[in-house]
Design a protein around this motif. Structure first.
Motif, mmCIF file in Angstrom:
data_model
loop_
_atom_site.group_PDB
_atom_site.id
_atom_site.type_symbol
_atom_site.label_atom_id
_atom_site.label_comp_id
_atom_site.label_asym_id
_atom_site.label_seq_id
_atom_site.Cartn_x
_atom_site.Cartn_y
_atom_site.Cartn_z
ATOM 1 N N LYS A 12 0.829 -1.209 0.000
ATOM 2 C CA LYS A 12 0.000 0.000 0.000
ATOM 3 C C LYS A 12 0.861 1.255 0.000
ATOM 4 N N ARG A 13 1.918 1.257 0.800
ATOM 5 C CA ARG A 13 2.810 2.417 0.854
ATOM 6 C C ARG A 13 3.441 2.672 -0.511
ATOM 7 N N ILE A 14 3.937 1.616 -1.145
ATOM 8 C CA ILE A 14 4.598 1.761 -2.441
ATOM 9 C C ILE A 14 3.596 2.191 -3.515
ATOM 10 N N LEU A 15 2.396 1.636 -3.497
ATOM 11 C CA LEU A 15 1.366 2.049 -4.451
ATOM 12 C C LEU A 15 1.044 3.530 -4.295
ATOM 13 N N LEU A 16 0.866 3.967 -3.062
ATOM 14 C CA LEU A 16 0.531 5.371 -2.812
ATOM 15 C C LEU A 16 1.664 6.307 -3.201
ATOM 16 N N GLU A 17 2.910 5.911 -2.912
ATOM 17 C CA GLU A 17 4.058 6.743 -3.272
ATOM 18 C C GLU A 17 4.210 6.865 -4.786
ATOM 19 N N GLY A 18 3.960 5.769 -5.499
ATOM 20 C CA GLY A 18 4.193 5.765 -6.930
ATOM 21 C C GLY A 18 3.035 6.259 -7.766
ATOM 22 N N GLU A 35 -8.920 -7.139 -7.643
ATOM 23 C CA GLU A 35 -7.997 -6.955 -8.755
ATOM 24 C C GLU A 35 -7.473 -5.521 -8.752
ATOM 25 N N PHE A 36 -6.204 -5.382 -9.143
ATOM 26 C CA PHE A 36 -5.589 -4.055 -9.167
ATOM 27 C C PHE A 36 -6.401 -3.084 -10.027
ATOM 28 N N GLU A 37 -6.933 -3.571 -11.130
ATOM 29 C CA GLU A 37 -7.729 -2.711 -11.998
ATOM 30 C C GLU A 37 -8.948 -2.163 -11.260
ATOM 31 N N GLU A 38 -9.577 -3.005 -10.447
ATOM 32 C CA GLU A 38 -10.727 -2.587 -9.638
ATOM 33 C C GLU A 38 -10.317 -1.528 -8.608
ATOM 34 N N LEU A 39 -9.050 -1.598 -8.181
ATOM 35 C CA LEU A 39 -8.525 -0.625 -7.211
ATOM 36 C C LEU A 39 -8.025 0.651 -7.882
ATOM 37 N N TYR A 41 -5.587 0.742 -10.388
ATOM 38 C CA TYR A 41 -4.186 0.675 -10.801
ATOM 39 C C TYR A 41 -4.073 -0.069 -12.130
ATOM 40 N N GLU A 42 -3.650 0.658 -13.147
ATOM 41 C CA GLU A 42 -3.458 0.102 -14.479
ATOM 42 C C GLU A 42 -2.031 -0.398 -14.631
ATOM 43 N N SER A 43 -1.699 -0.881 -15.806
ATOM 44 C CA SER A 43 -0.402 -1.513 -16.043
ATOM 45 C C SER A 43 0.779 -0.578 -15.791
ATOM 46 N N LEU A 44 0.672 0.691 -16.161
ATOM 47 C CA LEU A 44 1.792 1.615 -15.919
ATOM 48 C C LEU A 44 2.043 1.818 -14.435
ATOM 49 N N ALA A 45 0.990 1.909 -13.664
ATOM 50 C CA ALA A 45 1.145 2.054 -12.212
ATOM 51 C C ALA A 45 1.780 0.808 -11.617
ATOM 52 N N LEU A 46 1.431 -0.353 -12.144
ATOM 53 C CA LEU A 46 2.003 -1.599 -11.631
ATOM 54 C C LEU A 46 3.460 -1.749 -12.040
ATOM 55 N N LEU A 47 3.825 -1.273 -13.225
ATOM 56 C CA LEU A 47 5.234 -1.286 -13.619
ATOM 57 C C LEU A 47 6.055 -0.407 -12.688
ATOM 58 N N VAL A 65 5.565 -11.527 -13.555
ATOM 59 C CA VAL A 65 5.061 -11.397 -12.180
ATOM 60 C C VAL A 65 4.020 -10.295 -12.120
ATOM 61 N N LEU A 66 4.314 -9.169 -12.755
ATOM 62 C CA LEU A 66 3.397 -8.037 -12.686
ATOM 63 C C LEU A 66 2.158 -8.241 -13.544
ATOM 64 N N THR A 67 2.260 -9.012 -14.608
ATOM 65 C CA THR A 67 1.074 -9.257 -15.428
ATOM 66 C C THR A 67 0.235 -10.404 -14.872
ATOM 67 N N ASP A 68 0.878 -11.377 -14.240
ATOM 68 C CA ASP A 68 0.158 -12.527 -13.688
ATOM 69 C C ASP A 68 -0.453 -12.241 -12.319
ATOM 70 N N ALA A 69 0.168 -11.386 -11.548
ATOM 71 C CA ALA A 69 -0.320 -11.066 -10.205
ATOM 72 C C ALA A 69 -1.365 -9.959 -10.323
ATOM 73 N N VAL A 70 -2.619 -10.349 -10.422
ATOM 74 C CA VAL A 70 -3.677 -9.372 -10.650
ATOM 75 C C VAL A 70 -4.314 -8.867 -9.357
ATOM 76 N N THR A 71 -3.904 -9.433 -8.219
ATOM 77 C CA THR A 71 -4.422 -8.991 -6.924
ATOM 78 C C THR A 71 -3.260 -8.686 -5.984
ATOM 79 N N PRO A 72 -3.486 -7.888 -4.969
ATOM 80 C CA PRO A 72 -2.429 -7.652 -3.982
ATOM 81 C C PRO A 72 -1.897 -8.949 -3.377
ATOM 82 N N ARG A 73 -2.779 -9.896 -3.066
ATOM 83 C CA ARG A 73 -2.326 -11.162 -2.475
ATOM 84 C C ARG A 73 -1.336 -11.868 -3.401
ATOM 85 N N ALA A 74 -1.648 -11.925 -4.684
ATOM 86 C CA ALA A 74 -0.774 -12.604 -5.642
ATOM 87 C C ALA A 74 0.575 -11.901 -5.755
#
Length: 88
Positions: A12-18, A35-39, A41-47, A65-74
């Motif tokens: 969460k900290r890293i997502l918010l910072e980036g 899913e990150f998309e539901e939250l 966060y699109e692909s650029l944010a995940l990169l 890893v970033l394309t397969d992990a579609v949820t925070p848990r993953a």
């Protein structure tokens, strides 16, 4: 390396910072399996998130890893697997 494990709070900290947080999204809620998309966060944010994780934790994540992990848990599980392998 920042720590021995990667947690939801770290993510969460890293997502918010980036990338900040999308309007109407409560990252303090139960987001493990959303899913990150539901939250919001699109692909650029995940990169960007992946790059920040790599720098902070001294690991290298495969692009898959970033394309397969579609949820925070993953993503948390994948990062922790890399940390375990790196520590061995």
């Amino acid at each position: 390396m920042a720590s021995d494990s990667f947690t939801l709070d770290n993510l969460k900290r890293i997502l918010l910072e980036g990338a900040g947080a999308a309007d109407g999204v409560d990252l303090d809620g139960d987001i493990y399996d959303k899913e990150f998309e539901e939250l919001g966060y699109e692909s650029l944010a995940l990169l960007e998130t992946g790059s920040r994780i790599e720098r902070e934790y001294g690991i290298t994540l495969d692009d898959s890893v970033l394309t397969d992990a579609v949820t925070p848990r993953a993503l948390i599980d994948a990062v922790n697997q890399h940390l375990t392998v790196s520590a061995a």
